[in-house]
Design a protein around this motif. Structure first.
Motif, PDB file in Angstrom:
ATOM      1  N   TRP A 113       5.825   8.895 -13.578  1.00 30.05           N
ATOM      2  CA  TRP A 113       6.434   7.705 -13.123  1.00 30.05           C
ATOM      3  C   TRP A 113       6.578   7.895 -11.914  1.00 30.05           C
ATOM      4  N   ALA A 114       6.491   6.622 -10.939  1.00 31.07           N
ATOM      5  CA  ALA A 114       6.543   6.526  -9.625  1.00 31.07           C
ATOM      6  C   ALA A 114       7.834   6.042  -9.257  1.00 31.07           C
ATOM      7  N   LYS A 115       8.578   6.832  -8.525  1.00 34.35           N
ATOM      8  CA  LYS A 115       9.924   6.457  -7.939  1.00 34.35           C
ATOM      9  C   LYS A 115       9.667   6.090  -6.544  1.00 34.35           C
ATOM     10  N   GLU A 116      10.297   4.926  -6.175  1.00 29.53           N
ATOM     11  CA  GLU A 116      10.193   4.357  -4.835  1.00 29.53           C
ATOM     12  C   GLU A 116      10.997   5.311  -4.110  1.00 29.53           C
ATOM     13  N   ILE A 117      10.636   5.518  -2.660  1.00 23.64           N
ATOM     14  CA  ILE A 117      11.270   6.140  -1.676  1.00 23.64           C
ATOM     15  C   ILE A 117      11.589   5.223  -0.547  1.00 23.64           C
ATOM     16  N   LYS A 118      12.910   5.478  -0.092  1.00 20.99           N
ATOM     17  CA  LYS A 118      13.243   4.460   1.014  1.00 20.99           C
ATOM     18  C   LYS A 118      12.651   4.685   2.268  1.00 20.99           C
ATOM     19  N   ARG A 119      12.309   5.928   2.539  1.00 23.80           N
ATOM     20  CA  ARG A 119      11.798   6.120   3.808  1.00 23.80           C
ATOM     21  C   ARG A 119       9.970   5.722   3.898  1.00 23.80           C
ATOM     22  N   ASN A 120       9.975   4.732   4.237  1.00 25.39           N
ATOM     23  CA  ASN A 120       8.487   4.334   4.341  1.00 25.39           C
ATOM     24  C   ASN A 120       7.636   4.344   5.752  1.00 25.39           C
ATOM     25  N   PRO A 121       6.698   5.182   5.631  1.00 22.85           N
ATOM     26  CA  PRO A 121       6.121   5.412   6.846  1.00 22.85           C
ATOM     27  C   PRO A 121       5.036   4.239   7.248  1.00 22.85           C
ATOM     28  N   ALA A 122       4.860   3.303   6.539  1.00 21.46           N
ATOM     29  CA  ALA A 122       3.965   2.257   6.904  1.00 21.46           C
ATOM     30  C   ALA A 122       4.473   1.262   8.032  1.00 21.46           C
ATOM     31  N   ARG A 123       3.551   0.758   8.759  1.00 25.14           N
ATOM     32  CA  ARG A 123       3.822  -0.319   9.825  1.00 25.14           C
ATOM     33  C   ARG A 123       2.778  -0.872   9.840  1.00 25.14           C
TER      34      ARG A 123
END
Length: 284
Positions: A172-182
């Protein structure tokens, strides 16, 4: 000696305009300057200069803007840069690529496509898949799903493609609030979800984030989405890189999809050769 101000009844004073009071309290010099619109040295006065400046500004504003139906100006919309197509010709040269699907496929025809390249202290990823929902890449230490750092591009109900950060907890994939994408950008077009984003090469040590300067097995997955939320991937066994991938080595990796894997297996090729020989020679 200050001249005495003429006396008027209060009601009459209220009816007198501003010209009267200018005349009473202004000196002859000031009065002529205001009438002539010139200052002490014959240069345009402040009021006239302000009026001319405002007129120039207003005309330039109207000329550089569109007018609404009511005649009121409104700012033009900023230009929108189109999504730059993924260049497959750069694969193995200035960026690494992974293709999954039919032999010879590219970023717009493969079942799944991934590219990566270093840009300063960042790694730029490009993902594309034959789906209307989501496409993702995971970084694993053991080729198995579970305990993996995952970056996904999700097509929502508003037609936008957004970048999300997930962490695999088992299957199961849990979404993480800390997103390193920019520097995110994405598009849904011709039945495909395609995106591009950057992510820091080095990150503070954390369970849900891996350092991309290390080599990892890459997990490739895609599937449908419901109201912007990902659901189970399209195929039962999503493809995995057969070796650890290093972002310092630009490879061009092709992985045949399941349909082509059957025909490319050594046993299948041997059977095809035997059958062909049997048909050419004929039965005794």
């Amino acid at each position: 000696m200050i001249p005495a101000m003429p006396f008027f009844p209060i009601p009459l004073l209220l009816l007198l305009g501003p010209e009267f009071w200018v005349g009473v309290f202004s000196s002859p010099t000031d009065d002529s300057a205001l009438r002539g619109g010139h200052g002490e040295h014959g240069e345009p006065g402040h009021q006239e200069h302000h009026k001319d400046s405002y007129s120039t500004f207003a005309s330039e504003f109207l000329e550089s803007r569109y007018l609404s139906d009511d005649g009121y100006p409104f700012p033009t919309a900023p230009p929108v840069d189109p999504f730059a197509r993924i260049k497959v010709s750069d694969c193995g040269v200035t960026k690494g690529c992974v293709r999954y699907g039919k032999p010879g496929c590219d970023a717009e025809t493969c079942d799944y496509f991934l590219s990566y390249r270093r840009i300063g202290t960042d790694v730029e990823f490009e993902l594309s898949a034959d789906t209307d929902g989501w496409v993702a890449v995971g970084f694993s230490s053991d080729k198995k799903m579970g305990g993996d750092d995952v970056m996904g591009c999700v097509h929502d109900d508003n037609g936008r493609v957004r970048i999300h950060h997930f962490y695999n907890v088992g299957q199961w994939a849990k979404e993480i609030k800390r997103n390193p994408a920019r520097d995110e950008e994405g598009i849904f077009e011709n039945g495909r979800v395609t995106c591009r984003f950057k992510r820091p090469l080095y990150v503070p040590r954390e369970e849900t984030l891996v350092d991309l300067h290390l080599s990892w097995y890459y997990l490739f997955a895609w599937g449908p989405a419901i109201q912007g939320s990902i659901t189970r991937h399209d195929i039962d066994s999503p493809p995995v890189s057969d070796h650890m991938i290093s972002i310092y080595k630009y490879e061009d990796i092709f992985m045949p999809s399941t349909a082509y894997q059957t025909f490319n297996s050594p046993l299948c090729l041997l059977l095809i050769v035997a059958l062909t020989f049997y048909l050419l020679m004929g039965t005794p």
